[in-house]
Structures are given as C-alpha cells and as structure tokens.
Design an enzyme around this catalytic site. Structure first.
Site, PDB file in Angstrom:
ATOM      1  CG  HIS A  16      -0.414   0.172   2.533  1.00  0.00           C
ATOM      2  ND1 HIS A  16      -1.169   0.336   3.666  1.00  0.00           N
ATOM      3  CD2 HIS A  16       0.874   0.208   2.965  1.00  0.00           C
ATOM      4  CE1 HIS A  16      -0.386   0.461   4.721  1.00  0.00           C
ATOM      5  NE2 HIS A  16       0.844   0.395   4.323  1.00  0.00           N
ATOM      6  CB  CYS A  35       3.669   5.433   5.135  1.00  0.00           C
ATOM      7  SG  CYS A  35       4.265   4.537   6.569  1.00  0.00           S
ATOM      8  CG  HIS A  41       5.337   0.547   2.577  1.00  0.00           C
ATOM      9  ND1 HIS A  41       4.751   1.755   2.356  1.00  0.00           N
ATOM     10  CD2 HIS A  41       4.754   0.045   3.705  1.00  0.00           C
ATOM     11  CE1 HIS A  41       3.863   2.000   3.303  1.00  0.00           C
ATOM     12  NE2 HIS A  41       3.846   0.974   4.140  1.00  0.00           N
ATOM     13  CG  HIS A  43       2.625  -3.556   6.091  1.00  0.00           C
ATOM     14  ND1 HIS A  43       3.504  -3.155   7.071  1.00  0.00           N
ATOM     15  CD2 HIS A  43       2.194  -2.422   5.496  1.00  0.00           C
ATOM     16  CE1 HIS A  43       3.591  -1.831   7.073  1.00  0.00           C
ATOM     17  NE2 HIS A  43       2.809  -1.362   6.117  1.00  0.00           N
ATOM     18  CG  ASP A  81      -2.351 -13.385  -0.063  1.00  0.00           C
ATOM     19  OD1 ASP A  81      -1.502 -12.745   0.585  1.00  0.00           O
ATOM     20  OD2 ASP A  81      -2.182 -14.561  -0.459  1.00  0.00           O
ATOM     21  CG  HIS A  82       0.818 -12.402  -2.860  1.00  0.00           C
ATOM     22  ND1 HIS A  82       0.450 -13.070  -1.720  1.00  0.00           N
ATOM     23  CD2 HIS A  82       2.142 -12.626  -3.002  1.00  0.00           C
ATOM     24  CE1 HIS A  82       1.504 -13.680  -1.207  1.00  0.00           C
ATOM     25  NE2 HIS A  82       2.547 -13.424  -1.964  1.00  0.00           N
ATOM     26  CD  GLU A 126       0.013  -0.929   8.647  1.00  0.00           C
ATOM     27  OE1 GLU A 126      -0.727  -0.697   7.679  1.00  0.00           O
ATOM     28  OE2 GLU A 126       0.342  -0.048   9.455  1.00  0.00           O
TER      29      GLU A 126
HETATM   30 NI    NI Z   1       2.445   0.544   5.579  1.00  0.00          NI
END
Ligand code: NI
Length: 138
Positions: A16, A35, A41, A43, A81-82, A126
C-alpha cells in the site's frame, strides 16, 4: 451479549501507499513520511476476526470455525493477498489504506456474511508493534 467469543486468524501479504489525493505532496510527506513513497511498500498482515453468539445445543459450536475460515478467505483474503491495496481491490476504491480504514472496510464486507453469529471485532496487525482493532459503530 453471551460472553463467548471465537477468533479466526488469517494472514495476507499486500502493498500500500499512504497518500491523500486532496492534499499537496508536501502535506502528504509531512503526514505519512516514508509510508508515502511513490511505489508503496509491503506488510505481512495478520487479520483476526472475532464473532460472538450462542452455543448451539446440537453442535456445541458457537460457529463452525471451518465456515468462518471460508467466509474470511473468500470475502477478504482472496481479494487482498498479494495485491496493491490502493489499486487492486474493488471494495477499497477511494479508501486511504491505513490499518484503521482497512478494518472498517473489512467489517462492511463481513458483517452481513456471517450467519448464526455476530461479528464482534476485527483486528489487523500491520507490524509486530502496531495493531488496530474495530468493534463496529457504538
Ligand atoms: Ni504501511
């Protein structure tokens, strides 16, 4: 409230970028720092969905964990996911994908899908140190 809760944990990996299109680049960088990096980036998120309700006499279950697992995987995990949460997920369109906004969006998706039990909380971890929990509107 019956006082009994069951929690299903699922994990997903996603990327995100925190960015408010209504603010300037300077304001975004001041607010979100790294961010807000242009390409995002990732998580490894840990999602915990807790439901409450009565234990059914016949099954001895509050809710079958297999059913809860299937609902979470079909409605949430398969869609996030992904993926890149800013662009790839229909139910997150126009949402700044902070953990706070993610748990509220997940709640909207799951609330009506859980039968025979009541959604109690959604937690999203997160990072090791940062977790957000949502229990619906008061
Ligand atoms: Ni983040």
């Amino acid at each position: 409230m019956p006082g009994l809760y069951i929690t299903r944990r699922e994990i997903f990996s996603a990327s995100h970028r925190l960015w408010n299109p209504e603010l300037s680049e300077k304001q975004n960088i001041e607010m979100y720092d790294k961010c807000a990096n242009p390409n995002g980036h990732g998580h490894n998120f840990v999602l915990e969905v807790t439901v409450t309700g009565d234990v059914k006499k016949e099954s001895g279950y509050l809710m079958d964990f297999k059913k809860l697992k299937t609902i979470i995987r079909e409605e949430i995990i398969s869609k996030v996911d992904h993926k890149h949460l800013n662009s790839d997920v229909a139910f997150l369109k126009n949402v700044i994908p902070t953990a706070e906004n993610l748990v509220r969006a997940f709640w909207q998706v799951l609330e009506d899908k859980i039968n025979g039990a009541k959604l109690f909380s959604i937690r999203l971890r997160e990072t090791e140190n940062n977790t957000v929990e949502y229990r619906g509107e008061e």
